[in-house]
Motif scaffolding. Structure first.
Motif: not given
Length: 79
Positions: A44-68
């Protein structure tokens, strides 16, 4: 965000991992109930922090893939 739901098997494995951590790292034995309450707190308390970081990491990765994709554009000669 939806709550993080674990299967019975995943929850049992997580509880055992928490109990093992306390025993091996802190030389303490904790009950299934204590481990379960700690797991609930973490989800409940830490899971959302990890989830949000995973979203940021995914966004960064996908942005790079789209630029490619733009590197695949064909040059068009105009007359």
């Amino acid at each position: 965000m939806k709550d993080i739901n674990l299967t019975k098997e995943e929850k049992a494995d997580a509880i055992e991992a928490i109990k093992s951590y306390f025993f091996n790292e802190k030389d303490e034995e904790i009950t299934d109930l204590s481990a379960s309450l700690l797991l609930d707190f973490i989800l409940k308390q830490i899971g959302p922090l990890i989830y949000n970081q995973a979203l940021k990491d995914t966004h960064y990765f996908m942005t790079g893939q789209l630029e490619d994709l733009f590197s695949l554009e064909k040059h068009v000669q105009r007359k």
